[in-house]
Design a protein around this motif. Structure first.
Motif, short mmCIF file in Angstrom:
data_model
loop_
_atom_site.label_atom_id
_atom_site.label_comp_id
_atom_site.label_asym_id
_atom_site.label_seq_id
_atom_site.Cartn_x
_atom_site.Cartn_y
_atom_site.Cartn_z
N ARG A 1 43.07 45.20 42.27
CA ARG A 1 44.88 45.15 42.35
C ARG A 1 45.26 45.62 43.23
NH1 ARG A 1 48.56 42.76 39.40
NH2 ARG A 1 50.82 43.36 40.52
N ARG B 40 39.41 41.06 53.81
CA ARG B 40 38.88 38.53 53.63
C ARG B 40 36.86 39.37 53.20
NH1 ARG B 40 41.09 35.07 51.62
NH2 ARG B 40 38.93 35.19 50.34
N ARG C 153 43.67 42.83 46.23
CA ARG C 153 44.09 41.53 46.02
C ARG C 153 45.59 41.85 46.16
NH1 ARG C 153 44.37 40.05 41.77
NH2 ARG C 153 44.27 41.82 40.30
N ILE C 154 46.59 42.81 45.95
CA ILE C 154 48.02 42.50 46.39
C ILE C 154 48.41 43.94 46.40
CG2 ILE C 154 49.96 42.37 44.33
CD1 ILE C 154 48.05 41.13 42.03
N VAL D 120 36.14 40.63 50.06
CA VAL D 120 36.13 39.85 49.41
C VAL D 120 35.48 38.34 49.10
CG1 VAL D 120 37.46 37.63 48.28
CG2 VAL D 120 38.67 40.19 48.40
N LEU E 31 44.35 36.15 49.33
CA LEU E 31 43.96 37.15 48.93
C LEU E 31 43.98 37.13 47.38
CD1 LEU E 31 43.73 39.45 51.70
CD2 LEU E 31 41.41 38.55 50.99
N GLU E 32 45.32 37.48 47.29
CA GLU E 32 45.22 37.53 45.72
C GLU E 32 44.69 36.20 44.37
OE1 GLU E 32 49.64 36.89 44.64
OE2 GLU E 32 50.65 38.40 45.93
N GLU E 33 44.34 35.55 44.89
CA GLU E 33 43.06 34.80 43.82
C GLU E 33 41.71 35.41 43.34
OE1 GLU E 33 42.38 31.46 46.35
OE2 GLU E 33 45.04 30.53 46.26
N ALA E 34 41.39 36.31 44.67
CA ALA E 34 40.25 37.60 44.05
C ALA E 34 40.02 37.91 42.87
CB ALA E 34 39.96 37.78 45.26
N THR E 35 40.28 37.02 41.67
CA THR E 35 40.83 37.90 40.83
C THR E 35 39.34 39.17 40.10
OG1 THR E 35 39.71 36.67 39.46
CG2 THR E 35 42.28 35.68 39.26
#
Length: 268
Positions: free
Chosen positions: A87, A55, A90-91, A58, A79-83
């Protein structure tokens, strides 16, 4: 590897780096000693530390200390929104966190009344997942390859076994193990290669020539250690480390305590 934890995780502030390393080593120690429930609890605490690191990474603003989000599932999914980040950030690591947190909460570890009791199988899974996450953090914050990151994680572990007793320059093995297992136990606790002369003193093997030609070369062929005949040194391999953790440490976990109970005089 010569890099220190401070160098490897230089992108993580001390307030998060130190708890990460401490909790990782507690987990590894509890696993070596066969304490499954504490090991799995350490895995749950590591989830909160790793989440705090991701966090902060990001947001470009790290917290001063690890913290527990109100809802771990929702927090990891956000966290997946932090494009703009890889990966892994985020994922992949967040989803691994959710799996670890599920074990901590619903496998009778953190709470009474879950479906199953803490076990070797669960603790082994937790340790493997945490090592993978640690390697990913090394890869992210130190900019290295997956292979190098894995080696660095191995070097972070503070290794000790209750059956080892350090007497001056000699490490004695206080359990009736085979010469091979004694050798691997001593090498496991060493930060790097050991010369064969030191190993002979620790293992208390009388025939130096046979020790080199039989014990060390056989273990070398089994990929448990690397025996450098020219330098006359030996170093444990990742395969050997797992062997010690999953066999030697478990088989001797109660030995010292048992011997102490036998030697304690009974009250009259």
């Amino acid at each position: 590897m010569t890099a220190t934890p401070q160098v490897i995780f230089s992108g993580i502030p001390e307030g998060l780096r130190r708890p990460l390393l401490d909790e990782y080593n507690k987990l590894a120690k509890h696993y070596r000693e066969g304490h499954w429930e504490p090991a799995e609890l350490n895995g749950g605490k590591l989830c909160e530390i790793v989440y705090s690191i991701l966090r902060g990474h990001v947001d470009s603003a790290f917290a001063n200390a690890p913290y527990k989000p109100d809802n771990m599932v929702v927090a990891c999914r956000k966290l997946e929104e932090a494009t703009g980040f890889p990966r892994s950030v985020r994922i992949q690591v967040p989803r691994m966190l959710l799996a670890l947190y599920e074990i901590r909460n619903n496998r009778n570890v953190g709470h009474i009344g879950a479906d199953v009791d803490p076990s070797h199988m669960d603790a082994s899974l937790v340790l493997a997942m945490v090592r993978w996450m640690m390697a990913e953090l090394v890869r992210i914050f130190h900019g290295t390859t997956t292979e190098e990151a894995t080696q660095m994680v191995e070097s972070l572990t503070e290794r000790s076994l209750p059956i080892l007793w350090h007497v001056g320059d000699v490490t004695r093995v206080l359990a009736p193990l085979s010469a091979k297992d004694k050798t691997l136990a001593v090498l496991y606790s060493a930060p790097g290669p050991l010369d064969v002369k030191s190993l002979l003193a620790s293992v208390e093997y009388g025939n130096a020539s046979r020790y080199r030609s039989s014990i060390l070369k056989d273990a070398h062929r089994e990929h448990l250690l690397h025996f450098d005949a020219k330098a006359d040194t030996a170093q444990i391999s990742p395969v050997g480390s797992r062997y010690v953790e999953e066999r030697v440490a478990l088989e001797t976990s109660g030995y010292i305590q048992f011997q102490g109970e036998r030697s304690t005089p009974r009250p009259r």
